[in-house]
Design a protein around this motif. Sequence first.
Motif, PDB file in Angstrom:
ATOM      1  N   PHE A  42     -23.579 106.450  21.586  1.00 21.25           N
ATOM      2  CA  PHE A  42     -23.467 106.936  20.421  1.00 21.25           C
ATOM      3  C   PHE A  42     -24.673 106.269  19.649  1.00 21.25           C
ATOM      4  O   PHE A  42     -25.194 105.106  20.017  1.00 21.25           O
ATOM      5  CB  PHE A  42     -22.185 106.121  19.657  1.00 21.25           C
ATOM      6  N   GLN A  43     -25.247 106.767  18.633  1.00 25.15           N
ATOM      7  CA  GLN A  43     -26.371 106.176  17.801  1.00 25.15           C
ATOM      8  C   GLN A  43     -25.765 105.666  16.598  1.00 25.15           C
ATOM      9  O   GLN A  43     -24.894 106.318  15.888  1.00 25.15           O
ATOM     10  CB  GLN A  43     -27.075 107.421  17.357  1.00 25.15           C
ATOM     11  N   ARG A  44     -26.052 104.605  16.281  1.00 23.57           N
ATOM     12  CA  ARG A  44     -25.336 103.650  15.309  1.00 23.57           C
ATOM     13  C   ARG A  44     -25.845 104.343  13.817  1.00 23.57           C
ATOM     14  O   ARG A  44     -27.100 104.497  13.525  1.00 23.57           O
ATOM     15  CB  ARG A  44     -25.879 102.186  15.272  1.00 23.57           C
ATOM     16  N   THR A  45     -24.714 104.760  13.050  1.00 26.17           N
ATOM     17  CA  THR A  45     -25.143 105.170  11.429  1.00 26.17           C
ATOM     18  C   THR A  45     -23.814 105.031  10.892  1.00 26.17           C
ATOM     19  O   THR A  45     -22.812 105.287  11.406  1.00 26.17           O
ATOM     20  CB  THR A  45     -25.836 106.626  11.480  1.00 26.17           C
ATOM     21  N   ASP A  46     -24.049 104.852   9.529  1.00 20.17           N
ATOM     22  CA  ASP A  46     -22.707 104.944   8.652  1.00 20.17           C
ATOM     23  C   ASP A  46     -22.786 106.164   7.865  1.00 20.17           C
ATOM     24  O   ASP A  46     -21.880 106.556   6.849  1.00 20.17           O
ATOM     25  CB  ASP A  46     -22.516 103.672   7.704  1.00 20.17           C
TER      26      ASP A  46
ATOM     27  N   ARG B 292     -14.187 104.335  12.826  1.00 16.15           N
ATOM     28  CA  ARG B 292     -13.268 103.154  12.627  1.00 16.15           C
ATOM     29  C   ARG B 292     -12.325 103.375  11.292  1.00 16.15           C
ATOM     30  O   ARG B 292     -12.762 103.343  10.073  1.00 16.15           O
ATOM     31  CB  ARG B 292     -13.994 101.841  12.358  1.00 16.15           C
TER      32      ARG B 292
ATOM     33  N   VAL C  33     -18.928 105.071  12.565  1.00  9.64           N
ATOM     34  CA  VAL C  33     -19.681 103.858  13.124  1.00  9.64           C
ATOM     35  C   VAL C  33     -21.008 104.363  13.837  1.00  9.64           C
ATOM     36  O   VAL C  33     -22.153 103.872  13.877  1.00  9.64           O
ATOM     37  CB  VAL C  33     -18.672 103.273  14.431  1.00  9.64           C
ATOM     38  N   GLY C  34     -20.926 105.753  14.343  1.00  9.93           N
ATOM     39  CA  GLY C  34     -21.923 106.433  14.893  1.00  9.93           C
ATOM     40  C   GLY C  34     -21.819 107.771  15.369  1.00  9.93           C
ATOM     41  O   GLY C  34     -20.476 108.286  15.217  1.00  9.93           O
TER      42      GLY C  34
END
Length: 89
Positions: A12-16, A27, A64-65
């Motif tokens: 997964f690529q982290r981003t909000d 989440r 989260v991503g």
Amino acid sequence: MPLLEPGDVCVFQRTDEPKLGLVILFRSDENLVTIKKLAHDGVNYVLKPLNPRYAEHVAEGSMVGYLVGIVRDKGTQRITIYDASGISP
């Protein structure tokens, strides 16, 4: 299944930032983590399960991503699926 199979390793690529139409890691407000497709119903963000036996529900929590890679072992071969812009079902 068919997008994700038991034993897959997901990247997964982290981003909000919401990524509509993509598979995301989410989440909930109860601190539970799930993998769903993100949609919008005109009013709310909606989490759509990849397994059609489960119901969709309003997204209450935080993204989260988004899924960018899947690594899968098929017998003696290792298959890697990667798309930096995100993977959709």
